[in-house]
Enzyme design. Structure first.
Site, PDB file in Angstrom:
ATOM      1  CG  ASP A 118      -0.258  -0.018   2.545  1.00  0.00           C
ATOM      2  OD1 ASP A 118       0.707  -0.785   2.683  1.00  0.00           O
ATOM      3  OD2 ASP A 118      -0.672   0.732   3.452  1.00  0.00           O
ATOM      4  CD  GLU A 156       4.254   0.620   6.784  1.00  0.00           C
ATOM      5  OE1 GLU A 156       5.112   0.948   7.627  1.00  0.00           O
ATOM      6  OE2 GLU A 156       3.788   1.444   5.951  1.00  0.00           O
TER       7      GLU A 156
END
Length: 401
Positions: free
Chosen positions: A91, A153
């Site tokens: 991400d 994350e």
């Protein structure tokens, strides 16, 4: 010693690194997937699955509860516990409100730099790992290399946790984990903890011409924000760890929202804030100090107007500090592969602390500079990509039979 400059990897290897052109082409594909944390990463995961399948490598998805995202775990060169994991998150942060000079989701090369969202943090590392897969396959590894690609994350390191919980159960437990966050290929053995909070103030509405009939939630929230600033100043005077920059725990307020109209005493206000603590600091100290201030200085006056007045602080998420052990296999391996003589620290948080707490020694080492992460015109340099590929070639040499 804090992270100051980029360093090139100098692995002890006779293996030729993977092709920079191949890594760049893979990075182009990865950047093309808009994997902003609020969106799904499944198209990127499917691409990596197909890429690994092309090289006759199986993989396993660990899917989120809503089915919209997934981690990926794959093993090259054997099975069972042991081996070295190469871990990166898929991400990235949003681009809204940033002024880019090129399309953030189309890789652009200019003057030896590769621009695009996530190039530095941290699709550049993932691209280098994928480009090195054929090298790992042909190296006849005596112990496996594991690939870990996670999600979310950037919003609290939440996505990797279900995968980590399975290590040593139905997934192999690595003896070392290399988290490829951007460090300029320096070896990082510690980082701070992060705790995120939301404080909500409940007051009473009233006409703004008669403010004494109400409890102004925004005014109380402003007093709390000022108190957090004072707490931060006190913490800065009481803590000093020269390995970190800054050398103390820090407090910051990120967003604030309250009120309905200029002529109404606001009933509610909330603000989000966070503490980035040194590994040795108590994570509960700052919210406890804020609560004591609220109880002593604000709530008595507020409740004198209405018993409904309240101040509530809720924990949103926490990411543990990372502090590698003095005899860490992961740190020793990264130092050997880079040829570095010392380790450094960073103040941002990563998934390394979660791996360490799960009994998997971790280290942070990857291409790029954190100063470029999250910014407009994010980039990773070609030199850093080459250094990472050389590092991975050194790993293949180290693990081969």
């Amino acid at each position: 010693m804090t992270l100051a400059k980029q360093t090139k990897a100098a692995p002890r290897s006779t293996s030729a690194p993977a092709s920079l052109a191949e890594a760049t082409e893979l990075l182009k594909t990865l950047v093309g997937f808009d994997t902003t944390s609020a969106k799904s990463n499944l198209e990127l995961i499917a691409f990596i699955e197909n890429y690994l399948r092309h090289h006759r490598i199986g993989s396993l998805r660990v899917t989120s509860a809503d089915g919209l995202k997934a981690d990926l775990f794959a093993t090259i060169g054997g099975s069972g516990d042991g081996g070295v994991a190469l871990s990166g998150h898929s991400d990235c942060v949003p681009v809204e409100g940033q002024r880019w000079t090129s399309d953030p989701f189309a890789l652009t090369e200019r003057h030896g730099k590769l621009y695009g969202r996530g190039t530095c943090d941290m699709k550049g590392f993932i691209a280098c790992v994928l480009a090195s897969v054929p090298l790992f396959k042909t190296a006849k590894l005596k112990e496996p290399v594991h690939l870990v690609v996670s999600y979310d994350e950037e919003v609290g390191c939440t996505g990797v946790r279900p995968l980590i919980a399975r290590l040593g159960r139905d997934l192999p437990r690595p003896r070392a984990v290399i988290v490829g966050e951007p460090t300029g290929m320096a070896v990082i053995d510690a980082h701070k903890r992060i705790d995120a909070y939301r404080t909500t103030v409940h007051g009473r509405e009233a006409h703004s011409s008669l403010p004494g009939l109400g409890v102004n939630a925004i005014s109380a929230a402003a007093a709390l924000v000022c108190e957090l600033d004072r707490i931060g100043e006190a913490v800065a005077k009481s803590e000093n760890d020269p390995r970190f920059e800054p050398p103390c725990s820090t407090i910051s307020v990120g967003t604030i929202k309250g009120g309905t109209a200029p002529n109404i005493v606001p009933k509610t206000c909330d603000f989000n804030w966070q503490v980035r603590s040194l590994p040795t600091a108590s994570p509960d100290e700052v919210p406890a100090r804020l609560a004591r201030y609220a109880e002593a200085e604000l709530l008595p006056k507020m409740k004198a107007v209405t018993e409904e007045a309240a101040i509530e602080t809720k924990s949103l998420h926490s990411v543990p500090a990372f502090a590698a052990g003095s005899a860490s296999e992961a740190v020793a391996l990264a130092l050997k592969l880079t040829g570095a003589n010392d380790t450094r620290t960073v103040s941002y948080t990563t998934e390394a602390g979660l791996f360490e707490l799960a009994g998997c020694p971790a280290v942070i080492c990857g291409p790029g500079d954190i100063a470029q992460a999250h910014a407009a015109d994010e980039y990773v340099s070609l030199d850093q990509m080459e250094a990472c590929l050389a590092f991975l070639a050194g790993l293949a040499h180290e693990l081969r039979g």
